[in-house]
Design a protein around this motif. Sequence first.
Motif, PDB file in Angstrom:
ATOM      1  N   ALA A 209       0.829  -1.207   0.000  1.00  0.00           N
ATOM      2  CA  ALA A 209       0.000   0.000   0.000  1.00  0.00           C
ATOM      3  C   ALA A 209       0.862   1.254   0.000  1.00  0.00           C
ATOM      4  N   LEU A 210       1.948   1.245   0.762  1.00  0.00           N
ATOM      5  CA  LEU A 210       2.832   2.411   0.808  1.00  0.00           C
ATOM      6  C   LEU A 210       3.563   2.581  -0.510  1.00  0.00           C
ATOM      7  N   ARG A 211       3.974   1.472  -1.127  1.00  0.00           N
ATOM      8  CA  ARG A 211       4.662   1.573  -2.423  1.00  0.00           C
ATOM      9  C   ARG A 211       3.750   2.227  -3.457  1.00  0.00           C
ATOM     10  N   GLN A 212       2.469   1.897  -3.430  1.00  0.00           N
ATOM     11  CA  GLN A 212       1.534   2.494  -4.372  1.00  0.00           C
ATOM     12  C   GLN A 212       1.404   3.993  -4.132  1.00  0.00           C
ATOM     13  N   VAL A 213       1.423   4.391  -2.877  1.00  0.00           N
ATOM     14  CA  VAL A 213       1.349   5.809  -2.548  1.00  0.00           C
ATOM     15  C   VAL A 213       2.586   6.536  -3.051  1.00  0.00           C
ATOM     16  N   LEU A 214       3.753   5.959  -2.825  1.00  0.00           N
ATOM     17  CA  LEU A 214       4.998   6.589  -3.260  1.00  0.00           C
ATOM     18  C   LEU A 214       5.032   6.725  -4.775  1.00  0.00           C
ATOM     19  N   ASP A 215       4.585   5.706  -5.479  1.00  0.00           N
ATOM     20  CA  ASP A 215       4.556   5.773  -6.941  1.00  0.00           C
ATOM     21  C   ASP A 215       3.608   6.862  -7.419  1.00  0.00           C
ATOM     22  N   ALA A 216       2.489   7.022  -6.729  1.00  0.00           N
ATOM     23  CA  ALA A 216       1.522   8.042  -7.126  1.00  0.00           C
ATOM     24  C   ALA A 216       2.083   9.444  -6.917  1.00  0.00           C
ATOM     25  N   VAL A 217       2.809   9.651  -5.826  1.00  0.00           N
ATOM     26  CA  VAL A 217       3.401  10.959  -5.560  1.00  0.00           C
ATOM     27  C   VAL A 217       4.456  11.278  -6.613  1.00  0.00           C
ATOM     28  N   ALA A 218       5.333  10.313  -6.894  1.00  0.00           N
ATOM     29  CA  ALA A 218       6.396  10.536  -7.877  1.00  0.00           C
ATOM     30  C   ALA A 218       5.834  10.703  -9.282  1.00  0.00           C
ATOM     31  N   VAL A 227      -2.379  14.001   3.639  1.00  0.00           N
ATOM     32  CA  VAL A 227      -2.362  12.745   4.382  1.00  0.00           C
ATOM     33  C   VAL A 227      -3.671  11.986   4.171  1.00  0.00           C
ATOM     34  N   ALA A 228      -4.781  12.711   4.198  1.00  0.00           N
ATOM     35  CA  ALA A 228      -6.078  12.060   4.016  1.00  0.00           C
ATOM     36  C   ALA A 228      -6.189  11.428   2.634  1.00  0.00           C
ATOM     37  N   ALA A 229      -5.692  12.133   1.602  1.00  0.00           N
ATOM     38  CA  ALA A 229      -5.769  11.599   0.241  1.00  0.00           C
ATOM     39  C   ALA A 229      -4.885  10.368   0.094  1.00  0.00           C
ATOM     40  N   MET A 230      -3.696  10.412   0.660  1.00  0.00           N
ATOM     41  CA  MET A 230      -2.810   9.246   0.589  1.00  0.00           C
ATOM     42  C   MET A 230      -3.389   8.074   1.355  1.00  0.00           C
ATOM     43  N   ALA A 231      -4.015   8.338   2.492  1.00  0.00           N
ATOM     44  CA  ALA A 231      -4.628   7.272   3.276  1.00  0.00           C
ATOM     45  C   ALA A 231      -5.750   6.601   2.483  1.00  0.00           C
ATOM     46  N   ARG A 232      -6.589   7.409   1.820  1.00  0.00           N
ATOM     47  CA  ARG A 232      -7.653   6.830   0.988  1.00  0.00           C
ATOM     48  C   ARG A 232      -7.077   5.982  -0.123  1.00  0.00           C
ATOM     49  N   ARG A 233      -5.984   6.471  -0.734  1.00  0.00           N
ATOM     50  CA  ARG A 233      -5.364   5.731  -1.829  1.00  0.00           C
ATOM     51  C   ARG A 233      -4.834   4.381  -1.344  1.00  0.00           C
ATOM     52  N   ALA A 234      -4.317   4.348  -0.129  1.00  0.00           N
ATOM     53  CA  ALA A 234      -3.760   3.111   0.417  1.00  0.00           C
ATOM     54  C   ALA A 234      -4.803   2.239   1.091  1.00  0.00           C
ATOM     55  N   GLY A 235      -5.993   2.795   1.323  1.00  0.00           N
ATOM     56  CA  GLY A 235      -7.036   2.030   1.979  1.00  0.00           C
ATOM     57  C   GLY A 235      -6.803   1.844   3.461  1.00  0.00           C
ATOM     58  N   LEU A 244       3.243   4.394   8.753  1.00  0.00           N
ATOM     59  CA  LEU A 244       4.017   3.693   7.731  1.00  0.00           C
ATOM     60  C   LEU A 244       5.178   4.562   7.225  1.00  0.00           C
ATOM     61  N   PHE A 245       4.921   5.821   6.988  1.00  0.00           N
ATOM     62  CA  PHE A 245       5.991   6.718   6.557  1.00  0.00           C
ATOM     63  C   PHE A 245       7.091   6.785   7.618  1.00  0.00           C
ATOM     64  N   HIS A 246       6.689   6.874   8.864  1.00  0.00           N
ATOM     65  CA  HIS A 246       7.675   6.962   9.944  1.00  0.00           C
ATOM     66  C   HIS A 246       8.479   5.674  10.065  1.00  0.00           C
ATOM     67  N   ASP A 247       7.800   4.531  10.045  1.00  0.00           N
ATOM     68  CA  ASP A 247       8.477   3.253  10.270  1.00  0.00           C
ATOM     69  C   ASP A 247       9.306   2.813   9.075  1.00  0.00           C
ATOM     70  N   GLU A 248       8.792   3.027   7.873  1.00  0.00           N
ATOM     71  CA  GLU A 248       9.464   2.522   6.672  1.00  0.00           C
ATOM     72  C   GLU A 248      10.474   3.520   6.097  1.00  0.00           C
ATOM     73  N   LEU A 249      10.179   4.817   6.201  1.00  0.00           N
ATOM     74  CA  LEU A 249      11.015   5.814   5.540  1.00  0.00           C
ATOM     75  C   LEU A 249      11.694   6.774   6.509  1.00  0.00           C
ATOM     76  N   GLY A 250      11.255   6.787   7.752  1.00  0.00           N
ATOM     77  CA  GLY A 250      11.864   7.687   8.724  1.00  0.00           C
ATOM     78  C   GLY A 250      11.548   9.142   8.463  1.00  0.00           C
ATOM     79  N   THR A 251      10.394   9.411   7.856  1.00  0.00           N
ATOM     80  CA  THR A 251      10.007  10.790   7.566  1.00  0.00           C
ATOM     81  C   THR A 251       8.503  10.911   7.683  1.00  0.00           C
ATOM     82  N   THR A 252       7.984  12.089   7.419  1.00  0.00           N
ATOM     83  CA  THR A 252       6.541  12.314   7.447  1.00  0.00           C
ATOM     84  C   THR A 252       5.992  12.339   6.030  1.00  0.00           C
TER      85      THR A 252
END
Length: 329
Positions: A209-218, A227-235, A244-252
């Motif tokens: 789900a996070l990979r799909q969000v990152l691809d959509a942003v790029a 944040v709300a739009a990304m959350a909807r995209r990831a379900g 997920l951003f904090h744990d996987e990427l260490g950022t917001t």
Amino acid sequence: MTVLVFPGVRLLDVTGPIEVFATADEFGGRYRVRLVSPDGADVVTAAGTGLSVDLPAAQVSYDSDVVVVPGGPEWPSLIKDDALLDAVRALDARSRRTVSICTGAFLLAAAGLLDGRRATTHWRFADQLALRYPTVTVEPDALFVRDGHVMTSAGVSSGIDLSLALVEEHLGAETARTVARDMVVFMQRPGGQSQFSVRTRTPYVRQEALRQVLDAVAGNPSANHTVAAMARRAGVSSRHITRLFHDELGTTPARYVEEIRQEAAQALLELGDDPMATVARRTGFGSPESLRRAFVRNLGITPGAYRARFRTTVSRDAADAGSHPPEAT
């Protein structure tokens, strides 16, 4: 131009600068490139490609406008090669400008040419250069450094940046821009070695789900990436996507989106002359003021200053660059 080669030299350290100067010859330059080695023997590069040498370094009887000292992966043994270091010193004595590519800085340092000077090398080896040669002021994030008649560059592709700067010294900024356009490279990449693509330095993420969000942003930085739009995209919930951003990427999420948008804006500024309002709109910043604040906060310069730096290879810390006659040997 004289290029010092040796067994195990890195191929692109040699061919990158040569290609820049050869291209410059198509637009008014008069560079004559000679390859020399310590003993005059042909060499095999680290890539296994053979290079034909013109003459031994000791037989160089002409003054060179530029001497290029490339690097190689076996630099720890190269800095103990007395014949190679003697060749570096001899060529430097006959040159107006001595430059190193990547780990070639270790050869210059071992030969005593960097004592009391500022210098750089590939970011992976900058700490070792500083540790081995404490009289050298190492600038680990610089793409290239100019101190007196000596220039040092970072990774292998930075040798192209450095060579374009030399073309500008010899033939002027317009010719250097023409060479850069012909080679499809930038005149200068403002910022340092740490400014790699956001996506290439993003670690692999385990959550699909996070990979799909990152691809959509790029893929579309200007889209709605709250944040709300990304959350909807990831379900998932907004709290979960933030975790997920904090744990996987260490950022917001907001910080990641801003980095992607800024990178997109940098590309537009580097390659075109769109109004700032257009750049801001196309990259999701919305307004020139939001774009300006992001650039000042993250890069320390305005978007306009960033764009201006692509009109010349001269960086802010290279103000001591002199001019040389256009004919180089």
